[in-house]
Scaffold this active site. Structure first.
Site: not given
Ligand code: G6P
Length: 610
Positions: A483, A27, A490, A100-101, A2, A605, A75, A506, A487
């Site tokens: 990672e 975000r 996502e 927010n929250g 949010c 984000k 959100w 395994h 990606k």
């Molecule tokens: C969200 C974002 C990711 C990020 C994660 C941790 O899931 O979409 O890209 O890695 O939060 O966020 P931070 O700001 O703590 O690295």
């Protein structure tokens, strides 16, 4: 997640609010809304599901006028994605609120509010803020006092902005667990959940602290701490580029950020490390003393940042002789853990506001760690303010939800931490030289690696119709495989799993067929022969492989294996280099699939709620 924007001005603020919301789109959100108040008390509220543009399209010369206003991107957490659940929420057509929250005790509050005669008309927890404040106006002289009493009734997290139709000259804001920043203008003032939203109108900011409640008028900002005492908070001049939100000619923010990596990594290293070694005090004034006795490192993070921590564990143990544990913040914060002697707590976060990481830091501070260090990209963020030491990654604003340049700069930071701890723990000259040489040539190696883009774009064609994929790596490349898989899932929504390749037999071998592409990260290191055996295991079962490898590894393309040669580099920096082709692969697959690269569905984000 949010986003909040608010303004108290003389001019019409609707464009400022809409521009602010657009700058917060990165975000992640699923609906947007705005409420406006004119000096004569005229009030309007417009909300839409979907993009901020849908909200902007619904604004007219009738409903788009007000010199005081609040706006929000939501959100969804409590209640579905509907216009009725979108913020701002109101009470009795008098109070309007954005939030927010999560107000965790919203259930009890609803019962109390119903008993007082309020009708609950949305599924949200936020609506209870509006009614609670409204209900306290009878017994308090001012909106400020009503909000100060209201916040004592909330449990959970909030960054909230409240507007009263009967007093268009001010908004009241309150912060606990969700960040808020006040922007100072000339004869006008602003509020937002992220300074990015306000950069077109000001560069002077006050970051509110936990428990603060503030009253904002055109000419004044009065801040009160958690005990209700007036406080003065520092004014910070922002160094964030105004145009950090521009795509600079790239089709997506993510692509721009991938291509920025040589530059931001160069900036992150400049003045901090050279071939001679580390510049003293790069981790802060007292860091020399604090780091000297560290014998164990506990790393806490989420998402991509967690993968940086996983990679760092290999480096800290292999090069610096310091033992290391890495844990996902949401797990760490809810289990009993044992603190090793002389243990340093390291949090990693792009945003510095991830709720679980912040909660884990706060918990750890009670557990007896020697000290805490955060590796973070956002100055003034909660993690930076609450940690003993802060090391800024200097990646610049990262807008794409899928993290790219933040990750590679985090890895650079960890190599510097490895050097800093290694010098007190018997690091070998050979290891030190490998890291120093690797860092020295890292920006140019990253540039060289980006030239693989055309080849990877071509390869992406073969992926786009697949539903599943497997990423394999060994040693410090295992987190890089994780990672790469993150990606891909996502932004392209293809199911991707990463395995340490020794684990193949395994379980995951059962999945191998020609519909399951297998991506192998294979630099030339001492695990190469082991990895080659794993590749043969896949080949023997008819799997199709895509191998990212240094040309000395002697992998050769054939009908079941496509080899992409990655530039040769120092072993220590190989995880950073091998990240690049995997970022490019997911980007080009998403491009072919036509997904929303910068704002993938359901993701945010900065995850400021649990
Ligand atoms: C969200 C974002 C990711 C990020 C994660 C941790 O899931 O979409 O890209 O890695 O939060 O966020 P931070 O700001 O703590 O690295």
């Amino acid at each position: 997640m949010c986003g909040i924007v608010g303004a108290v001005a003389e001019r019409n603020v609707v464009e400022i609010l809409l521009e602010g919301l657009k700058r917060l789109e990165y975000r992640g959100y699923d609906s947007a809304g705005v409420a406006l108040l004119s000096p004569n008390g005229d009030f309007s509220r417009v909300r839409r599901t979907g993009k901020v543009q849908a909200l902007a399209d619904a604004i007219t010369s009738e409903n788009g006028v007000g010199s005081t206003g609040i706006a929000h991107t939501r959100w969804a957490t409590h209640g579905g994605v509907t216009e009725n659940n979108a913020h701002p929420h109101t009470s009795s057509d008098r109070i309007a609120v954005v939030h927010n929250g999560i107000i965790e005790n919203f259930g009890e509050l609803r019962t109390e509010l119903r008993d007082k005669g309020y009708t609950i008309s949305t599924d949200t927890d936020t609506e209870t803020i509006a009614h609670t404040v409204h209900s306290l106006l009878d017994t308090n002289d001012t909106l400020l006092a009503a909000v100060q009493e209201a916040v004592t009734k909330f449990s959970g997290a909030y960054g909230t902005v409240i507007m009263d139709r009967e007093d268009p000259s001010r908004v009241i804001v309150a912060r606990s667990g969700s960040p808020l920043v006040i922007g100072l203008g000339v004869g006008e003032n602003f509020i937002a959940s992220d300074q990015m939203a306000l950069l077109p109108v000001t560069r002077r900011f006050i970051f509110l602290e936990e428990g603060d409640v503030a009253e904002i008028t055109r000419r004044e900002v009065n801040i009160f701490d958690v005990d209700g005492h007036p406080v003065v908070r520092d004014i910070v001049e922002s160094t964030v580029e105004h145009d950090a939100g521009d795509k600079a000619g790239y089709r997506h923010y993510m692509l721009k950020e991938i291509y920025e990596q040589p530059t931001v990594v160069r900036n992150a290293l400049a003045g901090r490390v050279s071939l001679e070694g580390l510049t003293p005090d790069i981790f802060g004034e007292n860091a020399e003393t604090l780091l000297r006795d560290v014998k164990h490192v506990q790393i806490i993070a989420c998402g991509t940042s967690y993968h940086a921590g996983m990679t760092a564990r290999y480096w800290l143990e292999q090069y610096a002789n310091v033992s290391c544990n890495v844990e996902i913040a949401s797990e760490f914060r809810y289990r009993k853990s044992v603190v090793h002697p002389n243990s340093l707590l390291v949090t990693i976060s792009q945003s510095g506001e991830t709720a679980d990481t912040l909660a884990a830091l706060r918990l750890a501070q009670e557990l007896g760690y020697m000290s805490s260090l955060t590796i973070c990209n956002v100055a003034g963020s909660s993690l930076v303010r609450e940690s003993d030491m802060a090391f800024m990654t200097k990646a610049g604003a990262e807008i794409g939800v899928a993290s790219t340049k933040a990750f590679t700069t985090q890895l650079g930071a960890f190599l510097m931490l490895t050097l800093a701890l290694g010098q007190h723990n018997g690091m070998s000259d050979e290891a030190r030289d490998d890291i120093l040489n690797g860092l020295q040539s890292l920006p140019s190696k990253l540039e060289e690696t980006l030239s693989l883009a055309a080849e990877i774009e071509d390869l992406a064609e073969e992926f786009a119709d697949k539903h599943h994929s497997l990423f394999l790596g060994r040693g410090e490349q295992y987190p890089i495989a994780m990672e790469g898989a993150l990606k891909l899932k996502e932004i392209s929504y293809i199911h991707a799993e990463a395995y340490a390749s020794g684990e193949l037999k395994h379980g995951p071998l059962a999945l191998i067929d020609d519909e399951m592409p297998v991506i192998v990260v294979a630099p030339n290191n001492e695990l190469l022969e082991k990895l080659k055996s794993n590749v043969e295991e896949v080949r023997a079962r008819g799997g199709i492989m895509y191998v990212f490898a240094d040309k000395d590894t002697a992998f050769e393309s054939d009908e079941t294996m496509r080899v992409i040669n990655v530039p040769q580099c120092a072993e220590s920096v190989a995880p950073i280099i091998y990240t690049i082709p995997l970022q490019l692969l997911s980007y080009y697959v998403a491009l072919i699939k036509g997904t929303d690269v910068d704002q993938p569905r359901n993701l945010a984000k900065s995850v400021t709620v649990e």
